[in-house]
Design a protein around this motif. Structure first.
Motif, PDB file in Angstrom:
ATOM      1  N   GLY A   7       0.835  -1.193   0.000  1.00  0.00           N
ATOM      2  CA  GLY A   7       0.000   0.000   0.000  1.00  0.00           C
ATOM      3  C   GLY A   7       0.866   1.238   0.000  1.00  0.00           C
ATOM      4  N   TYR A   8       0.191   2.378   0.224  1.00  0.00           N
ATOM      5  CA  TYR A   8       0.911   3.654   0.171  1.00  0.00           C
ATOM      6  C   TYR A   8       1.300   4.166   1.548  1.00  0.00           C
ATOM      7  CZ  TYR A   8      -0.310   3.951  -4.742  1.00  0.00           C
ATOM      8  OH  TYR A   8      -0.420   3.705  -6.082  1.00  0.00           O
ATOM      9  N   TYR A   9       0.613   3.716   2.585  1.00  0.00           N
ATOM     10  CA  TYR A   9       0.831   4.333   3.880  1.00  0.00           C
ATOM     11  C   TYR A   9       1.289   3.360   4.964  1.00  0.00           C
ATOM     12  CZ  TYR A   9      -1.867   8.010   1.646  1.00  0.00           C
ATOM     13  OH  TYR A   9      -2.307   8.950   0.764  1.00  0.00           O
ATOM     14  N   PHE A  10       1.122   2.072   4.743  1.00  0.00           N
ATOM     15  CA  PHE A  10       1.392   1.156   5.842  1.00  0.00           C
ATOM     16  C   PHE A  10       2.042  -0.120   5.334  1.00  0.00           C
ATOM     17  CE2 PHE A  10      -0.093  -2.327   8.681  1.00  0.00           C
ATOM     18  CZ  PHE A  10       0.612  -1.932   9.812  1.00  0.00           C
ATOM     19  N   ASP A  11       3.145  -0.482   5.950  1.00  0.00           N
ATOM     20  CA  ASP A  11       3.846  -1.714   5.617  1.00  0.00           C
ATOM     21  C   ASP A  11       3.844  -2.592   6.873  1.00  0.00           C
ATOM     22  OD1 ASP A  11       5.565  -3.740   5.089  1.00  0.00           O
ATOM     23  OD2 ASP A  11       7.285  -2.497   4.581  1.00  0.00           O
ATOM     24  N   PRO A  12       3.026  -3.666   6.889  1.00  0.00           N
ATOM     25  CA  PRO A  12       2.933  -4.488   8.098  1.00  0.00           C
ATOM     26  C   PRO A  12       4.237  -5.171   8.476  1.00  0.00           C
ATOM     27  CG  PRO A  12       1.804  -5.539   6.253  1.00  0.00           C
ATOM     28  CD  PRO A  12       2.139  -4.145   5.817  1.00  0.00           C
ATOM     29  N   THR A  13       5.177  -5.306   7.533  1.00  0.00           N
ATOM     30  CA  THR A  13       6.445  -5.950   7.875  1.00  0.00           C
ATOM     31  C   THR A  13       7.290  -5.084   8.805  1.00  0.00           C
ATOM     32  OG1 THR A  13       7.635  -5.080   5.938  1.00  0.00           O
ATOM     33  CG2 THR A  13       6.469  -7.170   5.662  1.00  0.00           C
ATOM     34  N   TYR A  14       6.912  -3.816   8.971  1.00  0.00           N
ATOM     35  CA  TYR A  14       7.632  -2.979   9.930  1.00  0.00           C
ATOM     36  C   TYR A  14       7.520  -3.540  11.342  1.00  0.00           C
ATOM     37  CZ  TYR A  14       8.678   0.773   6.636  1.00  0.00           C
ATOM     38  OH  TYR A  14       9.176   1.509   5.591  1.00  0.00           O
ATOM     39  N   ARG A 223      11.817 -10.309   6.602  1.00  0.00           N
ATOM     40  CA  ARG A 223      11.107  -9.165   6.019  1.00  0.00           C
ATOM     41  C   ARG A 223      11.444  -9.012   4.532  1.00  0.00           C
ATOM     42  NH1 ARG A 223      12.195  -3.327   5.656  1.00  0.00           N
ATOM     43  NH2 ARG A 223      10.163  -2.277   5.488  1.00  0.00           N
ATOM     44  N   LEU A 224      12.717  -9.145   4.202  1.00  0.00           N
ATOM     45  CA  LEU A 224      13.120  -9.035   2.797  1.00  0.00           C
ATOM     46  C   LEU A 224      12.480 -10.132   1.949  1.00  0.00           C
ATOM     47  CD1 LEU A 224      16.912  -8.202   3.221  1.00  0.00           C
ATOM     48  CD2 LEU A 224      15.103  -6.643   2.483  1.00  0.00           C
ATOM     49  N   LEU A 225      12.417 -11.336   2.499  1.00  0.00           N
ATOM     50  CA  LEU A 225      11.814 -12.439   1.754  1.00  0.00           C
ATOM     51  C   LEU A 225      10.310 -12.241   1.577  1.00  0.00           C
ATOM     52  CD1 LEU A 225      13.720 -15.465   3.348  1.00  0.00           C
ATOM     53  CD2 LEU A 225      14.047 -14.471   1.063  1.00  0.00           C
TER      54      LEU A 225
END
Length: 235
Positions: A7-14, A223-225
């Motif tokens: 998405g544009y605002y949220f990356d759950p992998t953070y 996270r990279l994977l």
């Protein structure tokens, strides 16, 4: 196309990064608080960290390793290239349980080197590759994302994985050095049994920082994977 976000605002992998930061912070606080606690407890024999290191090395017939003072706090390390046990400001001249334990741990690495401990040799051989990988992995991943080049991203992930493998190899090296240190402190009479138990607490807290670093690297690789591993690769 490759996209480094969801998405544009949220990356759950953070959340993986936040978990890694939390684990590292807890381990670091535990190490510092335990070390500080036992810097206030003097060993009964009264040997300094430097004297402890010299006595342990001599007890193992190691006479070609020098014990030197280095600036800083908790910058203690054994350097197989220069054959030196390097002890920091709070360790070199201190007679505390913590200082004696840290000095003995670094001597544990010197003993590993002397007997040809395989994991230590493997870790040493990996250093040049890991240095290159850590320098190039993220630039390669970012360039790959910018240019939508899957092969560059994949190569960057492979290079990053070398650091993860290095961390995994480091764990048995550090645990073994601490085991050797505790055994030698007791067998040489530098510490008595209750002091050895206190020193074990210091070295266990230090070991947790290596465990935390390994978990952090694994989470970063995961996270990279997640971000890129399942994407379409360029031909």
């Amino acid at each position: 196309m490759y996209y480094g976000y969801y998405g544009y605002y949220f990356d759950p992998t953070y959340f993986l990064i936040l978990i890694a930061i939390a684990i590292s912070g807890i381990a670091s606080m535990k190490m510092k608080s335990t070390f500080l606690k036992y810097t206030r407890v003097s060993s009964r024999l009264g040997l300094t960290g430097a004297e402890t290191a010299k006595r342990i090395l001599e007890s193992q017939g190691i006479y070609d390793v020098q014990v030197v003072h280095v600036a800083g706090e908790l910058t203690d390390h054994y350097d197989p290239r220069t054959r030196t046990v390097n002890l920091s400001d709070p360790v070199y001249a201190s007679t505390s349980i913590a200082a004696v334990g840290v000095a003995a741990h670094e001597c544990g690495h010197a003993v590993q080197d002397a007997v040809g401990y395989v994991p230590l040799q493997v870790r040493g051989a990996m250093v040049p590759v890991v240095n290159i990988g850590s320098s190039l992995s993220w630039p390669m991943i970012l360039i790959g994302v910018f240019l939508s080049q899957g092969r560059l991203i994949s190569l960057g992930i492979v290079l990053f994985s070398f650091s993860v493998i290095f961390q995994l190899v480091t764990l048995p090296v550090e645990f073994n050095a601490s085991h050797r240190a505790l055994r030698l402190l007791e067998s040489t009479g530098i510490l008595i049994r209750d002091e050895v138990n206190d020193t074990r607490k210091v070295l266990t807290a230090a070991a947790l920082t290596y465990v935390a670093a390994t978990i952090g690297s694994l989470l970063q690789l995961l996270r990279l994977l997640i971000l890129f591993g399942g994407r379409r690769r360029d031909d």
